[in-house]
Design an enzyme around this catalytic site. Sequence first.
Site, PDB file in Angstrom:
ATOM      1  N   LYS A 298     -33.523  31.601  18.568  1.00 48.05           N
ATOM      2  CA  LYS A 298     -32.874  31.572  19.435  1.00 48.05           C
ATOM      3  C   LYS A 298     -31.423  30.934  19.848  1.00 48.05           C
ATOM      4  O   LYS A 298     -30.214  30.660  19.633  1.00 48.05           O
ATOM      5  CB  LYS A 298     -33.647  30.036  20.074  1.00 48.05           C
ATOM      6  CG  LYS A 298     -33.094  29.816  21.610  1.00 48.05           C
ATOM      7  CD  LYS A 298     -33.671  28.717  22.641  1.00 48.05           C
ATOM      8  CE  LYS A 298     -33.209  27.425  22.346  1.00 48.05           C
ATOM      9  NZ  LYS A 298     -32.415  27.111  22.526  1.00 48.05           N
TER      10      LYS A 298
ATOM     11  N   ASP B 114     -31.737  32.841  25.117  1.00 50.94           N
ATOM     12  CA  ASP B 114     -31.878  31.940  25.859  1.00 50.94           C
ATOM     13  C   ASP B 114     -30.695  31.304  26.594  1.00 50.94           C
ATOM     14  O   ASP B 114     -30.151  30.647  26.850  1.00 50.94           O
ATOM     15  CB  ASP B 114     -32.297  30.212  24.785  1.00 50.94           C
ATOM     16  CG  ASP B 114     -32.619  28.865  25.715  1.00 50.94           C
ATOM     17  OD1 ASP B 114     -32.786  28.955  27.468  1.00 50.94           O
ATOM     18  OD2 ASP B 114     -32.316  28.272  25.031  1.00 50.94           O
TER      19      ASP B 114
ATOM     20  N   LYS C 104     -30.943  31.532  30.747  1.00 49.57           N
ATOM     21  CA  LYS C 104     -32.014  30.537  31.793  1.00 49.57           C
ATOM     22  C   LYS C 104     -30.398  31.229  32.614  1.00 49.57           C
ATOM     23  O   LYS C 104     -30.560  30.160  33.748  1.00 49.57           O
ATOM     24  CB  LYS C 104     -31.218  28.787  32.005  1.00 49.57           C
ATOM     25  CG  LYS C 104     -31.998  28.662  30.154  1.00 49.57           C
ATOM     26  CD  LYS C 104     -31.816  26.946  30.528  1.00 49.57           C
ATOM     27  CE  LYS C 104     -33.224  26.305  29.201  1.00 49.57           C
ATOM     28  NZ  LYS C 104     -32.094  26.668  27.687  1.00 49.57           N
TER      29      LYS C 104
ATOM     30  N   ASP D 130     -29.424  33.237  39.761  1.00 49.33           N
ATOM     31  CA  ASP D 130     -28.131  33.322  40.634  1.00 49.33           C
ATOM     32  C   ASP D 130     -28.804  34.141  41.539  1.00 49.33           C
ATOM     33  O   ASP D 130     -30.975  33.811  41.453  1.00 49.33           O
ATOM     34  CB  ASP D 130     -27.719  34.662  40.005  1.00 49.33           C
ATOM     35  CG  ASP D 130     -26.209  34.298  40.792  1.00 49.33           C
ATOM     36  OD1 ASP D 130     -25.607  34.453  41.761  1.00 49.33           O
ATOM     37  OD2 ASP D 130     -25.200  33.898  39.675  1.00 49.33           O
TER      38      ASP D 130
ATOM     39  N   THR E   3     -35.900  19.596  30.979  1.00 43.51           N
ATOM     40  CA  THR E   3     -36.760  18.190  30.520  1.00 43.51           C
ATOM     41  C   THR E   3     -35.801  16.914  30.068  1.00 43.51           C
ATOM     42  O   THR E   3     -36.436  15.755  30.089  1.00 43.51           O
ATOM     43  CB  THR E   3     -36.915  17.961  28.607  1.00 43.51           C
ATOM     44  OG1 THR E   3     -36.232  18.492  28.221  1.00 43.51           O
ATOM     45  CG2 THR E   3     -38.803  18.801  28.856  1.00 43.51           C
TER      46      THR E   3
ATOM     47  N   ARG F 105     -32.980  21.454  14.235  1.00 44.22           N
ATOM     48  CA  ARG F 105     -32.761  20.413  13.300  1.00 44.22           C
ATOM     49  C   ARG F 105     -33.585  20.309  11.741  1.00 44.22           C
ATOM     50  O   ARG F 105     -33.203  20.271  11.108  1.00 44.22           O
ATOM     51  CB  ARG F 105     -31.597  19.342  13.796  1.00 44.22           C
ATOM     52  CG  ARG F 105     -30.522  19.374  14.293  1.00 44.22           C
ATOM     53  CD  ARG F 105     -30.355  18.839  15.835  1.00 44.22           C
ATOM     54  NE  ARG F 105     -31.113  18.100  17.041  1.00 44.22           N
ATOM     55  CZ  ARG F 105     -30.809  17.607  17.577  1.00 44.22           C
ATOM     56  NH1 ARG F 105     -30.254  16.841  17.350  1.00 44.22           N
ATOM     57  NH2 ARG F 105     -31.525  17.749  18.774  1.00 44.22           N
TER      58      ARG F 105
END
Length: 239
Positions: free
Chosen positions: A37, A64, A66, A69, A126, A217
């Site tokens: 990603k 990614d 996002k 517009d 989130t 991570r």
Amino acid sequence: MTRDEARSKIIFALDVDTLDSARHWVTTLAGRVGMFKVGKQLFTAYGPDIVRMIENNGVEVFLDLKYHDIPNTVAMASREAARLQVKLFNLHALGGYDMMARTMEMMEREFPAENRSKVLAVTILTSSTEETLREVGIEHPVTEMVPRLAKLAQKAGIDGVVASPREVALIREACGSDFLIVTPGVRPSFAASDDQKRIMTPAEAVAAGADYLVIGRPISAAADPLRAVEAIVDEIAAA
Ligand code: C5P
């Protein structure tokens, strides 16, 4: 599920800030995870070259960025993402039906169905709470907005959504089995939760209906990242 099927579900979050570090992870994890990603930080610094570098190593990319517009701008940006041959890219469902539908009409018109990029919608980030939504004039709870926006995206022809583990079951129920669900916030049983709050293990997320898991991570910060990947593959395969 076989270990190879399990491996293909892992999307490694390439959250690094140098090209050298990106190269290091790509060469280390190529063939061991399904996808990488690339987010706004890395893309703003290095642009499409970073995507090409990953693809040249035989690894697929989730771009990614996002997009959000006016419909034409998102459709044209999406065309460029698809030309980069990324496997997945995304936009914000809050951009509305027309923005999503115009994008999907372009995708279907200009790219062959068998190997075009899949487009995902972000419903509600989130990081947003009921309070965040109220501040911008949305008086509905997150649990109502998420399936509502997922259904709107599906109606516009979007291929799937990015969703937190706790939303997966809700979205599966609202959108059926043919809709992709990509889930971050996953923590293998051996890993620390970091700043992720509403977590699930990889096995739980897959059992709840997730197609792909975004994991950063627990792999990048592990003492032995390759062992961490294999442990995650085991957990998914056993789900
Ligand atoms: O390191 P970690 O596994 O927490 O990385 C998860 C990745 O997924 C990060 O790139 C993070 O920005 C992203 N993400 C997330 N939660 C969301 C949406 C995206 O953690 N709701």
